[in-house]
Design an enzyme around this catalytic site. Structure first.
Site, PDB file in Angstrom:
ATOM      1  N   HIS A 369      -4.207 -79.135 -33.909  1.00 24.35           N
ATOM      2  CA  HIS A 369      -4.645 -79.047 -35.300  1.00 24.35           C
ATOM      3  C   HIS A 369      -4.791 -77.609 -35.768  1.00 24.35           C
ATOM      4  O   HIS A 369      -4.396 -77.262 -36.877  1.00 24.35           O
ATOM      5  CB  HIS A 369      -5.979 -79.778 -35.462  1.00 24.35           C
ATOM      6  CG  HIS A 369      -5.825 -81.264 -35.418  1.00 24.35           C
ATOM      7  ND1 HIS A 369      -6.878 -82.116 -35.256  1.00 24.35           N
ATOM      8  CD2 HIS A 369      -4.731 -82.030 -35.512  1.00 24.35           C
ATOM      9  CE1 HIS A 369      -6.437 -83.367 -35.266  1.00 24.35           C
ATOM     10  NE2 HIS A 369      -5.141 -83.332 -35.406  1.00 24.35           N
ATOM     11  N   ASP A 631      15.130 -80.625 -24.921  1.00 25.02           N
ATOM     12  CA  ASP A 631      15.137 -81.595 -23.833  1.00 25.02           C
ATOM     13  C   ASP A 631      16.444 -81.557 -23.051  1.00 25.02           C
ATOM     14  O   ASP A 631      16.447 -81.733 -21.835  1.00 25.02           O
ATOM     15  CB  ASP A 631      14.879 -83.007 -24.375  1.00 25.02           C
ATOM     16  CG  ASP A 631      13.392 -83.252 -24.551  1.00 25.02           C
ATOM     17  OD1 ASP A 631      12.627 -82.861 -23.650  1.00 25.02           O
ATOM     18  OD2 ASP A 631      12.991 -83.807 -25.587  1.00 25.02           O
ATOM     19  N   CYS A 678      19.392 -79.456 -33.353  1.00 19.96           N
ATOM     20  CA  CYS A 678      18.052 -79.348 -33.941  1.00 19.96           C
ATOM     21  C   CYS A 678      17.013 -78.839 -32.940  1.00 19.96           C
ATOM     22  O   CYS A 678      15.830 -78.811 -33.239  1.00 19.96           O
ATOM     23  CB  CYS A 678      17.597 -80.681 -34.520  1.00 19.96           C
ATOM     24  SG  CYS A 678      17.381 -81.946 -33.277  1.00 19.96           S
TER      25      CYS A 678
HETATM   26  C1  PEP Z   1      14.624 -81.307 -28.594  1.00 17.53           C
HETATM   27  O1  PEP Z   1      14.340 -81.899 -27.555  1.00 17.53           O
HETATM   28  O2  PEP Z   1      15.403 -80.326 -28.651  1.00 17.53           O
HETATM   29  C2  PEP Z   1      14.025 -81.743 -29.871  1.00 17.53           C
HETATM   30  C3  PEP Z   1      14.414 -81.239 -31.025  1.00 17.53           C
HETATM   31  O3  PEP Z   1      13.033 -82.642 -29.800  1.00 17.53           O
HETATM   32  P1  PEP Z   1      11.528 -82.263 -29.378  1.00 17.53           P
HETATM   33  O4  PEP Z   1      11.460 -80.763 -29.267  1.00 17.53           O
HETATM   34  O5  PEP Z   1      10.677 -82.815 -30.464  1.00 17.53           O
HETATM   35  O6  PEP Z   1      11.409 -82.955 -28.075  1.00 17.53           O
HETATM   36 MG    MG Z   2      13.276 -83.787 -27.593  1.00 15.64          MG
END
Ligand code: PEP
Ligand code: MG
Length: 753
Positions: A369, A631, A678
């Site tokens: 938060h 990930d 992303c």
């Molecule tokens: C990722 O794994 O690159 C991703 C964008 O998802 P998060 O960081 O929310 O796991």
């Molecule tokens: Mg991810």
């Protein structure tokens, strides 16, 4: 009289007799040890006191050999005693001698004792010593016994501090030296200024009292005042002058309201009342219960749950302030930077109103938060930097630098001057970037690139206008829920998603379905015990096993779209079969919702390498693919993304990762499946130009990176860089990373990297 109360009463009598001088206290310590040992029916009770920073010396004992007192010493981190001191956590071991950390000290005669309970003696966040109980028979001490020893430890903390037996301050030469700490960005920015410490409140003056009824009355009054104060805070939603307020008060209010739910939890109050009944003062009871919860929560690895710990401490501090007659609102030195071990959202607002310009939260995480509010308020914030709170003194000069992810304590003057110059240049550069906002994003040779936003809170939607982003490439739906502290119902979810689509005003938005661990979602069923939660029962796996939850979210997304275009993607997809299952749920819901979306695009994240070997089938089924490099890197290299020890060890700019991305792009093109990235990598300059060179021209990133990446791409001669990259990759088989040669090329071509 209950056991703890009787023990506390006897300790109070003892301490009253001894006074608080160092000599008096030391003389009484053996009697305290005797009392505790008798009360717990233990053969040994000993106290180790911290000296000269990291030495723990046996200072008093009942049961160990008397000649060891003043001689037996352990370093912090050495032995079970050192472990308790280093971690700040109680160690409760039925068979201590076979614990890997056990350090045998023959002079103590402790080889007779199997079980051991080692409780850190802490005050204002510093460890003053360790209180140890031992028994011959192997056994685990029960909850009541642990509580008794922890309460005595709290009492001893007061005694040792008041009498000067323990050293609580750093002294000597080391304290004045410059120190550097690795940190992680919670909110971007740079700040230079004097330190103010958020050490929590001083430990209570009175620990034991005779009048539990009076204490309960004081507690009730303070509790009511605290609730009223929080109501005010939420009503005003932001203290301080208007220019300091966040742009969208709604989301901040949501965070504060979620926090207020924690604060209004009377289960917590009940435990404080019980502690008062055992003979503690209201202040000591609050501190006791908070410290108990703190220890339990610190054992939880999950960063979200650990963040709730900050809310809890925030609340305990607030309650103690009211017991003490009100909160401190005096101003801080100009440009001050706050150092905290943990920090709750209301505390951050209080400190912000007092004028801090930056914050370091040792145990903060980006989804906490306080971090969310820091981003909203535009305050640079760093997490990690372990040990900085203990190393700093108020007024020390400090630099916090989110770009280098470092904290510099007492830096050399030349370093400070360098940073002050960087601050000036940065504000000039930012003014230049702002001019780019409404320009189309393209490389120098004219290749268009789409820069999108990664967001998770309605609070961040204003960044669409601030940055001129092309849309939202990743809306992390779980973040809004984490901020609220609960899985919200369909109607509430619908309202949140509709707000997102309204704010996007026709720009594309990609919603990702919930990417959470089971322990946060399923009240009533215990969280699975898992060795590797990141690879465990989480994310889409829960959604498919508990389809009601996923369907509820999908329905909310469809309702929110109501006639508009909707893009949904699923996280943590490992097989095409999982994608099909998830899509079938979405289509089944879509068949029920009227009006249906004008267009429904269904995509997947590529985060699990196994999907690469299912591309032919996958590409026939998906409308788009978004690569989650955070990930994907972790699973490709088997390297925990949250492990500081592995940070930077494996690189996106490495042959395997670049080969993987190339294969994806090459295979997706003829299938007409758009590929974007992303993960955080898209926001880093060298990675961004490399991804574009590979043919990935939609990049989604945090708001702070959009304009700098746009400025960088505008300078990039893409054909030349692509040619360089191609020849570099040809000669680079087997190297760990191509980062250096790419960086050199970028510098030689005067790119702002
Ligand atoms: C990722 O794994 O690159 C991703 C964008 O998802 P998060 O960081 O929310 O796991
Ligand atoms: Mg991810």
């Amino acid at each position: 009289m209950s056991t703890p109360r009787r023990l506390l009463a006897r300790l109070r009598d003892l301490m009253a007799r001894s006074g608080t001088g160092a000599g008096g206290t030391k003389a009484e310590l053996p009697a305290v040890m005797r009392l505790v040992a008798a009360e717990l029916v233990s053969e040994v009770c000993s106290l180790y006191v911290a000296h000269s920073g990291d030495i723990l010396e046996l200072t008093a004992t009942e049961g160990l050999r008397a000649e060891a007192v003043g001689h037996t010493r352990l370093r912090v981190g050495e032995g079970i005693v050192g472990l308790a001191a280093a971690t700040g956590l109680t160690q409760n071991l039925p068979d201590a001698q076979n614990h890997p950390a056990f350090a045998y000290r023959p002079e103590t005669g402790e080889d007779l004792y199997a079980s051991m309970l080692a409780v850190p003696v802490r005050r204002a966040g510093r460890t003053l010593g360790v209180l140890v109980v031992q028994n011959r028979a192997p056994r685990r001490y029960d909850g009541d016994e642990v509580e008794v020893v922890e309460t005595v430890a709290m009492l001893l903390a007061e005694l040792l501090t008041a009498s000067g037996v323990a050293q609580t301050q750093q002294t000597g030469f080391d304290a004045a030296l410059p120190r550097r700490f690795d940190a992680a960005t919670l909110a971007p920015g740079l700040a230079v200024g004097p330190v103010v410490l958020h050490l929590g409140r001083a430990a209570p003056q009175r620990v034991i009292v005779d009048d539990p009824v009076g204490e309960r009355v004081r507690l009730e009054a303070a509790w009511q005042q605290m609730q009223r104060g929080l109501d005010r805070l939420i009503r005003d939603h932001m203290p301080g002058p208007p220019e300091r307020r966040v742009q969208d008060a709604g989301e901040s209010r949501e965070i504060l309201e979620a926090y207020r739910l924690v604060a209004a939890d009377t289960g917590w109050l009940r435990r404080v009342v019980e502690a008062i009944a055992s003979g503690l003062s209201a202040e000591a009871a609050v501190a006791r219960v908070a410290s108990d919860l703190r220890d339990r929560m610190r054992r939880i690895a999950d960063p979200y749950l650990r963040e709730r710990l900050a809310d809890l401490e925030d609340m305990a501090g607030r309650l103690l302030a009211h017991l003490d007659g009100g909160a401190d609102s005096s101003p801080v030195p100009v440009g001050a930077i706050l150092l905290a071990r943990r920090l709750g959202p209301a505390e951050l607002l209080d400190w912000h109103a007092r004028g801090i310009l930056g914050v370091v939260i040792e145990e903060g995480s980006p989804s906490g938060h306080a971090a969310i509010l820091a981003r909203a308020l535009g305050i640079p914030a760093l997490g990690g930097a372990r040990g900085v709170v203990d190393s700093a003194e108020p007024g020390d000069e400090i630099v916090i630098d989110s770009e280098e992810e470092q904290v510099l304590l007492r830096p050399e003057q030349e370093v400070v001057q360098g940073y002050l110059r960087a601050l000036e240049t940065r504000s000039a550069r930012q003014a230049g970037w702002a001019a780019l906002r409404d320009q189309p994003c393209r490389t120098r040779d004219g290749t268009p690139v789409s820069l999108m936003l990664n967001v998770g809170l309605a609070l961040e939607l204003s960044q669409l206008a601030n940055t001129g982003a092309a849309g939202i490439g990743l809306f992390r739906t779980e973040i809004a829920m984490l901020a609220r502290g609960a899985v919200v119902d369909t109607a509430e979810q619908t309202a949140v998603y509709a707000r997102v689509l309204d704010a996007a005003g026709g720009l594309p938005v990609v919603f990702r379905t919930l990417d959470l661990g089971g322990d946060k979602l399923l009240p009533g069923s215990p969280p699975p015990e898992e060795e590797n939660p990141a690879m465990g029962w989480r994310s889409l796996r829960i959604g498919l096993d508990r389809p009601a939850l996923l369907r509820r979210q999908l329905r909310a997304l469809l309702l929110a779209a109501g006639g508009r275009k909707l893009s949904v993607m699923f996280p943590m997809v490992a097989t095409v079969a999982e994608f099909r299952q998830a899509r079938a749920l979405l289509l089944a819901e879509a068949a029920k919702v009227r009006p249906g979306p004008a267009q429904l695009d269904i995509g997947t994240m590529l985060e699990i390498p196994a999907l690469m070997w299912q591309l032919p089938a996958l590409l026939e089924e998906v409308d788009f693919i978004s690569v989650g490099t955070n990930d994907l890197l972790q699973f490709l290299f088997a390297a925990d993304r949250s492990s500081p020890a592995l940070a930077g060890r494996y690189d996106l700019l490495s042959p395997p990762m670049l080969d993987l991305l190339t294969e994806l792009v090459v295979k997706a093109a003829p299938a007409n499946v758009p590929v974007s990235v992303c993960g955080e990598a898209a926001s880093r300059p060298l990675e961004a130009i490399t991804l574009v060179a590979l043919g990935i021209t939609t990049l989604s990133m945090p708001a702070s990176a959009i304009l700098p990446i746009k400025a960088l791409l505008a300078e990039l001669d893409l054909p030349r860089f692509r040619a360089f990259l191609t020849s570099l990759r040809r000669t680079a088989a087997g190297v760990a990373s191509l980062r250096e040669p790419i960086a050199t090329w970028a510098r030689e071509h005067e790119l702002p990297v």
